[in-house]
Write an enzyme that holds these catalytic residues in place. Structure first.
Site, short mmCIF file in Angstrom:
data_model
loop_
_atom_site.label_atom_id
_atom_site.label_comp_id
_atom_site.label_asym_id
_atom_site.label_seq_id
_atom_site.Cartn_x
_atom_site.Cartn_y
_atom_site.Cartn_z
N ASN A 130 -61.17 52.35 40.67
CA ASN A 130 -60.68 53.17 41.80
C ASN A 130 -60.41 54.63 41.42
O ASN A 130 -60.24 55.48 42.30
CB ASN A 130 -59.42 52.56 42.42
CG ASN A 130 -59.68 51.32 43.26
OD1 ASN A 130 -58.82 50.46 43.41
ND2 ASN A 130 -60.88 51.21 43.83
N ASP A 190 -57.95 44.47 50.73
CA ASP A 190 -59.14 45.25 51.05
C ASP A 190 -59.24 45.57 52.54
O ASP A 190 -58.84 44.76 53.38
CB ASP A 190 -60.38 44.47 50.60
CG ASP A 190 -61.60 45.37 50.51
OD1 ASP A 190 -61.43 46.60 50.46
OD2 ASP A 190 -62.71 44.83 50.49
C1 FPP Z 1 -58.46 48.61 49.23
O1 FPP Z 1 -58.89 49.08 50.49
C2 FPP Z 1 -57.11 49.06 48.96
C3 FPP Z 1 -56.75 49.83 47.88
C4 FPP Z 1 -57.70 50.31 46.87
C5 FPP Z 1 -55.35 50.28 47.72
C6 FPP Z 1 -54.29 49.29 48.09
C7 FPP Z 1 -52.99 49.98 48.09
C8 FPP Z 1 -51.97 49.75 48.94
C9 FPP Z 1 -51.98 48.70 49.96
C10 FPP Z 1 -50.74 50.58 48.94
C11 FPP Z 1 -50.18 51.06 47.62
C12 FPP Z 1 -49.83 50.02 46.69
C13 FPP Z 1 -48.72 49.29 46.70
C14 FPP Z 1 -48.54 48.20 45.74
C15 FPP Z 1 -47.65 49.53 47.67
P1 FPP Z 1 -60.05 50.16 50.56
O2 FPP Z 1 -59.47 51.52 50.44
O3 FPP Z 1 -61.08 49.83 49.51
O4 FPP Z 1 -60.60 49.90 51.99
P2 FPP Z 1 -62.13 50.10 52.46
O5 FPP Z 1 -62.97 49.16 51.64
O6 FPP Z 1 -62.07 49.70 53.91
O7 FPP Z 1 -62.49 51.54 52.25
#
Ligand code: FPP
Length: 222
Positions: free
Chosen positions: A50, A2
Site C-alpha cells: 500500500n 476492502d
Molecule cells: C482497502 O480499501 C482499505 C485500505 C487499504 C485501508 C483500510 C483502512 C481503514 C479502514 C482505516 C484506517 C485503519 C484503521 C485500523 C482504523 P481500498 O482503498 O483498497 O478500496 P478500493 O479497492 O475500493 O480502492
C-alpha cells in the site's frame, strides 16, 4: 477491509471519506465480534504494497489510524479488548507507531477479544522475517537444520500467539488473498461478499458467521 475507495467513488466522495467510513465499520464489526464471542479479530489495514498509493492517501490513512486509536481507547477498555498489531511496525511513521505502542500497552492486561491490526503487513514479508529468525538460530548453533519443523516456523510468525483463523471475510467481491496470512489461511473458510467494507455492518457479520456454521470442515480428512 476492502472497497473503501470504490464506496467513496460511487458517491462522488474523496477516497479518504471511504476510509473514514471504513474506520466506522471497523468499530461496529469489533463490537459485534465481542458480543458474539469471537476470540480474535484480525483486520488488514495496510499492506506492505500500500506504500505505492499517492503520498496524501498514505498520510491520511496513518492519521486516521491515530485518530481511531485515540477515539476507541475507552471502548477497547470498556469491552476488555486487547489491541495488538502485526507487520513491520518499526517502519511506520513515528507518531502512528507511538500511538499503536501506547494503545497496546494500555490494553495489554485485557483478557477478552484480541483485536489485531495488520499494518505494513504481508504474508510474504511475515514468512521472510520468520525464516530469517530461524536462520539466525541455525547460525548461532541453537537449532540443527535436521530438527527444523513447520511447528518451529509457526512459532516465529507474527501470529504465533493465536490459532489459525476459522473464517476469512473479504469484502467488495474480490476473489483473492492479496498477500494476507498466507500460511495461516491453509484451512480457513472463505466468505466473499460484494458489499464494500464501509457498508459491512452487524447483520452482515452475523450472516457470515451463520454461513460459517453451515460449513463442513474436514481439514483434509473425510
Ligand atoms: C482497502 O480499501 C482499505 C485500505 C487499504 C485501508 C483500510 C483502512 C481503514 C479502514 C482505516 C484506517 C485503519 C484503521 C485500523 C482504523 P481500498 O482503498 O483498497 O478500496 P478500493 O479497492 O475500493 O480502492
Amino acid at each position: 477491509m476492502d472497497g473503501n475507495g470504490r464506496w467513496a467513488a460511487q458517491r462522488g466522495l474523496p477516497r479518504i471519506t471511504g476510509h473514514e467510513n471504513g474506520a466506522a465499520a471497523l468499530r461496529t464489526v469489533t463490537e459485534t465480534c465481542c458480543e458474539i464471542g469471537v476470540g480474535c479479530l484480525t483486520v488488514y489495514a495496510f499492506s506492505t504494497e500500500n506504500w505505492k498509493r499517492p503520498p496524501e492517501e498514505v498520510h491520511a490513512l496513518f492519521g486516521l489510524l491515530e485518530h481511531f486509536l485515540a477515539a476507541e481507547l475507552p471502548t477497547l477498555l470498556a469491552n476488555n479488548i486487547r489491541l495488538r498489531a502485526i507487520g513491520r511496525i518499526h517502519e511506520l511513521p513515528p507518531t502512528a507507531r507511538e500511538a499503536l505502542h501506547s494503545t497496546m500497552e494500555r490494553t495489554a492486561s485485557n483478557t477478552g477479544m484480541n483485536l489485531v491490526l495488520a499494518i505494513n503487513y504481508s504474508g510474504r514479508a511475515e514468512l521472510e522475517d520468520a525464516v530469517r529468525s530461524v536462520c539466525q538460530e541455525v547460525a548461532a548453533g541453537t537449532l540443527r537444520p535436521e530438527d527444523f519443523t513447520q511447528d518451529h516456523l509457526q512459532r516465529h510468525l507474527y501470529t504465533c500467539e493465536w490459532p489459525d483463523p476459522d473464517l476469512l471475510i473479504r469484502t467488495s467481491g474480490e476473489m483473492r488473498l492479496s498477500n494476507f496470512l498466507l500460511w495461516q489461511l491453509s484451512y480457513t473458510e472463505l466468505y466473499v461478499t460484494p458489499k464494500c467494507w464501509p457498508d459491512f455492518g452487524r447483520e452482515d457479520l452475523i450472516e457470515a458467521v451463520r454461513d460459517f456454521h453451515r460449513r463442513k470442515r474436514r481439514f483434509g480428512g473425510i
